[in-house]
Design a protein around this motif. Structure first.
Motif, PDB file in Angstrom:
ATOM      1  N   THR A  81      45.930  25.254  -1.087  1.00 21.71           N
ATOM      2  CA  THR A  81      44.926  24.419  -0.432  1.00 21.71           C
ATOM      3  C   THR A  81      43.549  24.538  -1.060  1.00 21.71           C
ATOM      4  OG1 THR A  81      44.458  26.124   1.221  1.00 21.71           O
ATOM      5  CG2 THR A  81      46.148  24.509   1.774  1.00 21.71           C
ATOM      6  N   ASP A  82      43.315  25.624  -1.832  1.00 21.66           N
ATOM      7  CA  ASP A  82      42.005  25.824  -2.436  1.00 21.66           C
ATOM      8  C   ASP A  82      42.133  26.838  -3.567  1.00 21.66           C
ATOM      9  OD1 ASP A  82      39.212  25.686  -2.795  1.00 21.66           O
ATOM     10  OD2 ASP A  82      38.860  27.339  -1.403  1.00 21.66           O
ATOM     11  N   SER A  83      41.319  26.685  -4.593  1.00 23.17           N
ATOM     12  CA  SER A  83      41.228  27.661  -5.676  1.00 23.17           C
ATOM     13  C   SER A  83      39.764  27.904  -5.969  1.00 23.17           C
ATOM     14  CB  SER A  83      41.918  27.154  -6.947  1.00 23.17           C
ATOM     15  OG  SER A  83      43.297  27.017  -6.733  1.00 23.17           O
ATOM     16  N   CYS A  84      39.412  29.156  -6.182  1.00 18.56           N
ATOM     17  CA  CYS A  84      38.013  29.484  -6.454  1.00 18.56           C
ATOM     18  C   CYS A  84      37.925  30.819  -7.181  1.00 18.56           C
ATOM     19  CB  CYS A  84      37.204  29.529  -5.158  1.00 18.56           C
ATOM     20  SG  CYS A  84      37.771  30.768  -3.982  1.00 18.56           S
ATOM     21  N   THR A  85      36.747  31.122  -7.691  1.00 13.53           N
ATOM     22  CA  THR A  85      36.499  32.420  -8.309  1.00 13.53           C
ATOM     23  C   THR A  85      36.106  33.403  -7.210  1.00 13.53           C
ATOM     24  OG1 THR A  85      34.155  31.997  -8.648  1.00 13.53           O
ATOM     25  CG2 THR A  85      35.662  31.308 -10.422  1.00 13.53           C
ATOM     26  N   PRO A  86      36.194  34.701  -7.479  1.00 14.22           N
ATOM     27  CA  PRO A  86      35.746  35.672  -6.475  1.00 14.22           C
ATOM     28  C   PRO A  86      34.275  35.484  -6.084  1.00 14.22           C
ATOM     29  CG  PRO A  86      37.059  36.773  -8.138  1.00 14.22           C
ATOM     30  CD  PRO A  86      36.840  35.355  -8.609  1.00 14.22           C
ATOM     31  N   GLU A  87      33.461  35.072  -7.039  1.00 21.79           N
ATOM     32  CA  GLU A  87      32.045  34.836  -6.759  1.00 21.79           C
ATOM     33  C   GLU A  87      31.862  33.669  -5.786  1.00 21.79           C
ATOM     34  OE1 GLU A  87      33.314  35.024  -9.910  1.00 21.79           O
ATOM     35  OE2 GLU A  87      32.574  37.010 -10.467  1.00 21.79           O
ATOM     36  N   GLU A  88      32.626  32.598  -6.001  1.00 18.38           N
ATOM     37  CA  GLU A  88      32.537  31.441  -5.099  1.00 18.38           C
ATOM     38  C   GLU A  88      33.017  31.799  -3.696  1.00 18.38           C
ATOM     39  OE1 GLU A  88      33.212  27.792  -8.293  1.00 18.38           O
ATOM     40  OE2 GLU A  88      34.956  28.796  -7.422  1.00 18.38           O
ATOM     41  N   ALA A  96      32.878  34.776  -2.369  1.00 20.52           N
ATOM     42  CA  ALA A  96      31.844  35.643  -1.800  1.00 20.52           C
ATOM     43  C   ALA A  96      30.679  34.808  -1.273  1.00 20.52           C
ATOM     44  CB  ALA A  96      31.358  36.643  -2.835  1.00 20.52           C
ATOM     45  N   GLU A  97      30.256  33.782  -2.024  1.00 14.53           N
ATOM     46  CA  GLU A  97      29.165  32.909  -1.570  1.00 14.53           C
ATOM     47  C   GLU A  97      29.549  32.189  -0.289  1.00 14.53           C
ATOM     48  OE1 GLU A  97      27.882  30.296  -4.704  1.00 14.53           O
ATOM     49  OE2 GLU A  97      27.646  31.980  -6.100  1.00 14.53           O
ATOM     50  N   SER A  98      30.771  31.706  -0.229  1.00 17.56           N
ATOM     51  CA  SER A  98      31.256  31.037   0.983  1.00 17.56           C
ATOM     52  C   SER A  98      31.321  32.018   2.145  1.00 17.56           C
ATOM     53  CB  SER A  98      32.637  30.439   0.712  1.00 17.56           C
ATOM     54  OG  SER A  98      33.174  29.875   1.866  1.00 17.56           O
ATOM     55  N   ALA A  99      31.771  33.229   1.859  1.00 20.77           N
ATOM     56  CA  ALA A  99      31.867  34.252   2.907  1.00 20.77           C
ATOM     57  C   ALA A  99      30.490  34.625   3.441  1.00 20.77           C
ATOM     58  CB  ALA A  99      32.582  35.487   2.366  1.00 20.77           C
ATOM     59  N   ILE A 100      29.491  34.655   2.571  1.00 21.10           N
ATOM     60  CA  ILE A 100      28.138  35.002   3.006  1.00 21.10           C
ATOM     61  C   ILE A 100      27.656  34.034   4.075  1.00 21.10           C
ATOM     62  CG2 ILE A 100      25.717  35.031   2.254  1.00 21.10           C
ATOM     63  CD1 ILE A 100      26.743  36.257  -0.384  1.00 21.10           C
ATOM     64  N   GLN A 101      27.908  32.755   3.889  1.00 25.11           N
ATOM     65  CA  GLN A 101      27.475  31.753   4.858  1.00 25.11           C
ATOM     66  C   GLN A 101      28.159  31.959   6.204  1.00 25.11           C
ATOM     67  OE1 GLN A 101      28.290  28.064   2.896  1.00 25.11           O
ATOM     68  NE2 GLN A 101      26.688  28.357   1.368  1.00 25.11           N
ATOM     69  N   VAL A 102      29.443  32.261   6.187  1.00 25.38           N
ATOM     70  CA  VAL A 102      30.190  32.446   7.429  1.00 25.38           C
ATOM     71  C   VAL A 102      29.873  33.801   8.064  1.00 25.38           C
ATOM     72  CG1 VAL A 102      32.513  32.666   8.393  1.00 25.38           C
ATOM     73  CG2 VAL A 102      32.045  30.910   6.685  1.00 25.38           C
ATOM     74  N   LEU A 103      29.676  34.812   7.229  1.00 24.53           N
ATOM     75  CA  LEU A 103      29.488  36.166   7.726  1.00 24.53           C
ATOM     76  C   LEU A 103      28.052  36.512   8.095  1.00 24.53           C
ATOM     77  CD1 LEU A 103      31.738  38.105   5.180  1.00 24.53           C
ATOM     78  CD2 LEU A 103      32.296  37.475   7.522  1.00 24.53           C
TER      79      LEU A 103
END
Length: 112
Positions: free
Chosen positions: A41-48, A50-57
């Protein structure tokens, strides 16, 4: 559920979010299950990620949070497998400007 692979072109790490469809057959004497479909459903780098997680977390991460608690949140909110939590926590430490002096709790770097 995220799994980790290497990009065949650049050899960098990639994370793929999988949705697994499973069928369970229950009989009188046994139960079997089979995977009949897997979608990426999705592919990303670990950095991407982490950036997405920062917004949610943002509301969940605080000064002194334990790495175990952060891993639990990553598993529940993002479906990150336990074996990849440490890598993602390391990336989050960098992105959030945090350090881990006792290897169990994360603290924000104080700037003067």
């Amino acid at each position: 559920m995220y799994i980790k692979t290497n990009c065949p072109i650049c050899r960098g790490a990639l994370l793929h979010n999988l949705k697994i469809y499973e069928r369970e057959t229950i009989t009188a004497d046994a139960s079997t299950s089979e995977i009949y479909r897997i979608d990426v459903t999705d592919s990303c780098t670990p950095e991407e990620l982490a950036e997405s997680a920062i917004q949610v977390l943002a509301d969940h991460v605080y000064n002194g949070i334990s790495t175990n608690e952060l891993c639990k949140i990553l598993k529940e909110k993002f479906g990150v497998l336990e074996q990849y939590c440490c890598d993602l926590v390391q990336q989050l430490k960098i992105e959030l400007d945090m350090y881990c002096p006792d290897r169990q709790h994360l603290y924000y770097v104080e700037t003067e």
